[in-house]
Design a protein around this motif. Sequence first.
Motif, PDB file in Angstrom:
ATOM      1  N   MET A   1     -25.775  21.921   4.273  1.00 13.54           N
ATOM      2  CA  MET A   1     -24.397  21.572   3.959  1.00 13.54           C
ATOM      3  C   MET A   1     -24.249  20.056   3.985  1.00 13.54           C
ATOM      4  O   MET A   1     -24.714  19.390   4.890  1.00 13.54           O
ATOM      5  N   PHE A   2     -23.588  19.529   2.989  1.00 12.18           N
ATOM      6  CA  PHE A   2     -23.368  18.091   2.870  1.00 12.18           C
ATOM      7  C   PHE A   2     -22.063  17.731   3.566  1.00 12.18           C
ATOM      8  O   PHE A   2     -21.028  18.309   3.324  1.00 12.18           O
ATOM      9  N   SER A   3     -22.120  16.752   4.455  1.00 12.52           N
ATOM     10  CA  SER A   3     -20.924  16.314   5.159  1.00 12.52           C
ATOM     11  C   SER A   3     -20.887  14.791   5.171  1.00 12.52           C
ATOM     12  O   SER A   3     -21.874  14.150   5.513  1.00 12.52           O
ATOM     13  N   ARG A   4     -19.761  14.245   4.803  1.00 12.71           N
ATOM     14  CA  ARG A   4     -19.611  12.791   4.759  1.00 12.71           C
ATOM     15  C   ARG A   4     -18.134  12.454   4.879  1.00 12.71           C
ATOM     16  O   ARG A   4     -17.282  13.184   4.377  1.00 12.71           O
ATOM     17  N   ASN A   5     -17.840  11.378   5.538  1.00 12.41           N
ATOM     18  CA  ASN A   5     -16.449  10.923   5.610  1.00 12.41           C
ATOM     19  C   ASN A   5     -16.005  10.420   4.246  1.00 12.41           C
ATOM     20  O   ASN A   5     -16.767   9.780   3.533  1.00 12.41           O
ATOM     21  N   PHE A   6     -14.777  10.719   3.912  1.00 10.98           N
ATOM     22  CA  PHE A   6     -14.178  10.258   2.666  1.00 10.98           C
ATOM     23  C   PHE A   6     -13.275   9.087   3.031  1.00 10.98           C
ATOM     24  O   PHE A   6     -12.342   9.228   3.807  1.00 10.98           O
ATOM     25  N   ARG A   7     -13.545   7.924   2.473  1.00 10.33           N
ATOM     26  CA  ARG A   7     -12.826   6.708   2.846  1.00 10.33           C
ATOM     27  C   ARG A   7     -11.799   6.334   1.782  1.00 10.33           C
ATOM     28  O   ARG A   7     -12.134   6.210   0.607  1.00 10.33           O
ATOM     29  N   VAL A   8     -10.561   6.172   2.241  1.00 11.39           N
ATOM     30  CA  VAL A   8      -9.450   5.832   1.358  1.00 11.39           C
ATOM     31  C   VAL A   8      -8.904   4.471   1.764  1.00 11.39           C
ATOM     32  O   VAL A   8      -8.702   4.203   2.945  1.00 11.39           O
ATOM     33  N   SER A   9      -8.682   3.611   0.780  1.00 11.70           N
ATOM     34  CA  SER A   9      -8.042   2.318   1.015  1.00 11.70           C
ATOM     35  C   SER A   9      -6.727   2.288   0.252  1.00 11.70           C
ATOM     36  O   SER A   9      -6.665   2.689  -0.909  1.00 11.70           O
ATOM     37  N   LEU A  10      -5.683   1.822   0.919  1.00  7.41           N
ATOM     38  CA  LEU A  10      -4.369   1.702   0.306  1.00  7.41           C
ATOM     39  C   LEU A  10      -4.103   0.238   0.030  1.00  7.41           C
ATOM     40  O   LEU A  10      -4.335  -0.613   0.892  1.00  7.41           O
ATOM     41  N   ILE A  11      -3.633  -0.054  -1.154  1.00  2.00           N
ATOM     42  CA  ILE A  11      -3.257  -1.425  -1.490  1.00  2.00           C
ATOM     43  C   ILE A  11      -1.735  -1.494  -1.491  1.00  2.00           C
ATOM     44  O   ILE A  11      -1.078  -0.829  -2.289  1.00  2.00           O
ATOM     45  N   GLU A  12      -1.203  -2.258  -0.556  1.00  2.00           N
ATOM     46  CA  GLU A  12       0.228  -2.540  -0.540  1.00  2.00           C
ATOM     47  C   GLU A  12       0.391  -3.902  -1.186  1.00  2.00           C
ATOM     48  O   GLU A  12      -0.366  -4.821  -0.903  1.00  2.00           O
ATOM     49  N   ASP A  13       1.364  -4.032  -2.046  1.00  2.00           N
ATOM     50  CA  ASP A  13       1.495  -5.272  -2.780  1.00  2.00           C
ATOM     51  C   ASP A  13       2.955  -5.590  -3.036  1.00  2.00           C
ATOM     52  O   ASP A  13       3.803  -4.701  -3.043  1.00  2.00           O
ATOM     53  N   ASN A  14       3.231  -6.849  -3.237  1.00  2.00           N
ATOM     54  CA  ASN A  14       4.549  -7.283  -3.700  1.00  2.00           C
ATOM     55  C   ASN A  14       4.494  -7.312  -5.217  1.00  2.00           C
ATOM     56  O   ASN A  14       3.985  -8.255  -5.810  1.00  2.00           O
ATOM     57  N   ILE A  15       5.003  -6.261  -5.814  1.00  2.00           N
ATOM     58  CA  ILE A  15       4.964  -6.136  -7.274  1.00  2.00           C
ATOM     59  C   ILE A  15       5.894  -7.173  -7.892  1.00  2.00           C
ATOM     60  O   ILE A  15       7.029  -7.357  -7.447  1.00  2.00           O
ATOM     61  N   VAL A  16       5.398  -7.839  -8.910  1.00  2.00           N
ATOM     62  CA  VAL A  16       6.216  -8.778  -9.683  1.00  2.00           C
ATOM     63  C   VAL A  16       6.907  -7.932 -10.750  1.00  2.00           C
ATOM     64  O   VAL A  16       6.272  -7.473 -11.702  1.00  2.00           O
ATOM     65  N   TRP A  17       8.201  -7.699 -10.577  1.00  2.00           N
ATOM     66  CA  TRP A  17       8.938  -6.780 -11.437  1.00  2.00           C
ATOM     67  C   TRP A  17       8.860  -7.195 -12.898  1.00  2.00           C
ATOM     68  O   TRP A  17       9.172  -8.323 -13.251  1.00  2.00           O
ATOM     69  N   GLY A  18       8.374  -6.270 -13.714  1.00  2.00           N
ATOM     70  CA  GLY A  18       8.340  -6.456 -15.157  1.00  2.00           C
ATOM     71  C   GLY A  18       7.231  -7.368 -15.662  1.00  2.00           C
ATOM     72  O   GLY A  18       7.193  -7.664 -16.841  1.00  2.00           O
ATOM     73  N   ASP A  19       6.317  -7.794 -14.789  1.00  2.00           N
ATOM     74  CA  ASP A  19       5.257  -8.717 -15.201  1.00  2.00           C
ATOM     75  C   ASP A  19       3.886  -8.054 -15.059  1.00  2.00           C
ATOM     76  O   ASP A  19       3.191  -8.228 -14.059  1.00  2.00           O
ATOM     77  N   LYS A  20       3.531  -7.295 -16.071  1.00  2.00           N
ATOM     78  CA  LYS A  20       2.286  -6.527 -16.060  1.00  2.00           C
ATOM     79  C   LYS A  20       1.065  -7.415 -15.825  1.00  2.00           C
ATOM     80  O   LYS A  20       0.175  -7.076 -15.043  1.00  2.00           O
ATOM     81  N   HIS A  21       1.005  -8.554 -16.485  1.00  2.00           N
ATOM     82  CA  HIS A  21      -0.179  -9.411 -16.398  1.00  2.00           C
ATOM     83  C   HIS A  21      -0.345  -9.998 -14.994  1.00  2.00           C
ATOM     84  O   HIS A  21      -1.463 -10.061 -14.476  1.00  2.00           O
ATOM     85  N   ALA A  22       0.754 -10.396 -14.371  1.00  2.00           N
ATOM     86  CA  ALA A  22       0.678 -10.909 -12.995  1.00  2.00           C
ATOM     87  C   ALA A  22       0.220  -9.817 -12.039  1.00  2.00           C
ATOM     88  O   ALA A  22      -0.601 -10.061 -11.143  1.00  2.00           O
ATOM     89  N   ASN A  23       0.708  -8.603 -12.233  1.00  2.00           N
ATOM     90  CA  ASN A  23       0.338  -7.498 -11.342  1.00  2.00           C
ATOM     91  C   ASN A  23      -1.114  -7.064 -11.543  1.00  2.00           C
ATOM     92  O   ASN A  23      -1.795  -6.721 -10.577  1.00  2.00           O
ATOM     93  N   LEU A  24      -1.607  -7.093 -12.764  1.00  2.00           N
ATOM     94  CA  LEU A  24      -3.010  -6.756 -13.002  1.00  2.00           C
ATOM     95  C   LEU A  24      -3.924  -7.826 -12.404  1.00  2.00           C
ATOM     96  O   LEU A  24      -4.976  -7.512 -11.837  1.00  2.00           O
ATOM     97  N   ALA A  25      -3.513  -9.086 -12.496  1.00  2.00           N
ATOM     98  CA  ALA A  25      -4.295 -10.169 -11.876  1.00  2.00           C
ATOM     99  C   ALA A  25      -4.311 -10.002 -10.361  1.00  2.00           C
ATOM    100  O   ALA A  25      -5.349 -10.200  -9.713  1.00  2.00           O
ATOM    101  N   GLN A  26      -3.176  -9.604  -9.786  1.00  2.00           N
ATOM    102  CA  GLN A  26      -3.097  -9.341  -8.340  1.00  2.00           C
ATOM    103  C   GLN A  26      -4.035  -8.205  -7.958  1.00  2.00           C
ATOM    104  O   GLN A  26      -4.706  -8.263  -6.926  1.00  2.00           O
ATOM    105  N   LEU A  27      -4.071  -7.165  -8.767  1.00  2.00           N
ATOM    106  CA  LEU A  27      -4.944  -6.035  -8.494  1.00  2.00           C
ATOM    107  C   LEU A  27      -6.402  -6.479  -8.452  1.00  2.00           C
ATOM    108  O   LEU A  27      -7.149  -6.094  -7.544  1.00  2.00           O
ATOM    109  N   LYS A  28      -6.805  -7.300  -9.400  1.00  2.00           N
ATOM    110  CA  LYS A  28      -8.191  -7.798  -9.408  1.00  2.00           C
ATOM    111  C   LYS A  28      -8.503  -8.536  -8.111  1.00  2.00           C
ATOM    112  O   LYS A  28      -9.567  -8.335  -7.518  1.00  2.00           O
TER     113      LYS A  28
END
Length: 97
Positions: A1-28
């Motif tokens: 039987m295969f057993s391994r921990n599943f690791r989850v990371s949450l990204i909390e961010d200050n979204i720049v409202w209506g600015d897709k390009h700024a938010n994608l750059a932040q994500l990177k």
Amino acid sequence: MFSRNFRVSLIEDNIVWGDKHANLAQLKRNMQNVPEDTDLVVLPELFTTGFIFDRDQAMELAERNIDETMNLIHQLADEYQCAIAGSFLAHTAGHLL
């Protein structure tokens, strides 16, 4: 039987409202700080724009599932070897999804 921990990371961010390009750059930048053993990264809801209540503005910012946001998500998932979950404004045949 295969057993391994599943690791989850949450990204909390200050979204720049209506600015897709700024938010994608932040994500990177944020992805650089995700631990290497992460299996799944969870992004904020509507992480590229925030909630847009004006329908015309929402349609202007919405994109198809094969455009810029999904291309970046695929690239980052490959680069960091993890799954990425989040929502963004999308449209198909003139309808917001």
